[in-house]
Design an enzyme around this catalytic site. Sequence first.
Site, PDB file in Angstrom:
ATOM      1  N   CYS A 105       0.837  -1.207   0.000  1.00 48.28           N
ATOM      2  CA  CYS A 105       0.000   0.000   0.000  1.00 48.28           C
ATOM      3  C   CYS A 105       0.873   1.258   0.000  1.00 48.28           C
ATOM      4  O   CYS A 105       1.512   1.539  -1.012  1.00 48.28           O
ATOM      5  CB  CYS A 105      -0.992  -0.033   1.150  1.00 48.28           C
ATOM      6  SG  CYS A 105      -2.335   1.180   0.949  1.00 48.28           S
TER       7      CYS A 105
ATOM      8  N   GLU B 243      -2.060  -8.538   4.390  1.00 49.45           N
ATOM      9  CA  GLU B 243      -2.088  -8.780   5.841  1.00 49.45           C
ATOM     10  C   GLU B 243      -3.452  -8.468   6.454  1.00 49.45           C
ATOM     11  O   GLU B 243      -3.671  -8.772   7.626  1.00 49.45           O
ATOM     12  CB  GLU B 243      -0.990  -7.959   6.529  1.00 49.45           C
ATOM     13  CG  GLU B 243      -1.302  -6.494   6.797  1.00 49.45           C
ATOM     14  CD  GLU B 243      -1.106  -5.577   5.604  1.00 49.45           C
ATOM     15  OE1 GLU B 243      -0.953  -4.356   5.818  1.00 49.45           O
ATOM     16  OE2 GLU B 243      -1.111  -6.062   4.448  1.00 49.45           O
TER      17      GLU B 243
ATOM     18  N   HIS C  93      -3.613  -5.063   0.480  1.00 47.77           N
ATOM     19  CA  HIS C  93      -3.118  -5.421   1.814  1.00 47.77           C
ATOM     20  C   HIS C  93      -3.258  -6.929   2.047  1.00 47.77           C
ATOM     21  O   HIS C  93      -4.308  -7.379   2.534  1.00 47.77           O
ATOM     22  CB  HIS C  93      -3.929  -4.686   2.893  1.00 47.77           C
ATOM     23  CG  HIS C  93      -3.547  -3.265   3.112  1.00 47.77           C
ATOM     24  ND1 HIS C  93      -2.503  -2.891   3.936  1.00 47.77           N
ATOM     25  CD2 HIS C  93      -4.077  -2.118   2.624  1.00 47.77           C
ATOM     26  CE1 HIS C  93      -2.404  -1.566   3.955  1.00 47.77           C
ATOM     27  NE2 HIS C  93      -3.342  -1.082   3.162  1.00 47.77           N
TER      28      HIS C  93
END
Length: 242
Positions: A98, A190, A188
Amino acid sequence: MTSRKPLLILKTGRKIPSLDPIPGDYEDWIAAGMGWERAAVRVIDAAAGGPYPEPAAVAGIAITGSGSMVSDQAPWMRKAADWLVGAVRQEVPVLGICFGHQLLAHALGGRVDDNPRGVEVGTVEVRLTEAAALDPLLSVLPARLPAQLSHRQSVLELPPEATLLGSSAMEPHQGFAFGSCAWGVQFHPEFDERITPCFVQHYREILAERGRSVEALLAAIRPAPESRGLLQRFGALVREAR
């Protein structure tokens, strides 16, 4: 374990307050997704200016997301960008996520600014390019996959000699590779379906101004486990580099 090179996570921001009930922060979610024990991970606060180690002293580098804007070009961003260029030149594996994707692209000669299509947030389909199927990192992902997104700025122009690896309806540059061991992804890997709704709510007013339905975006959020394969693969590549 501690005598070997660590994974370095360059922390460029902190989670938004609405995420406080969810344990951890960007660096914790990234390290967990890569399968690295926290004792083997070194975290540097980029906004505090480092200090930065010699790139060769670390096995790999991951750059987190942030609420900051690369186009602001704060002094800490310029310092981080210069250090990242040195790391790429020394062929240390680097993954920008990001804001980290944008910062890395800027450091390598790309152009970053506000996404002219508006905020991209929610669970989004990412389409990988043919080049991604041959890439050492992104080849572990399917050609089309859901991913969690939350960003206002974008890489408007890739760095010279970068290879485009993915896109989405609102973002032509979802991923790129530079050289043999540097990558950026706008999404993202994660994040999970607990985290993404908080970012949709965070952008509620901006979305409403653009005539976009927050309720529709929330209803479309779903798990995106496929994208986590990227973290697992990068974690493995970094272990090999130790």
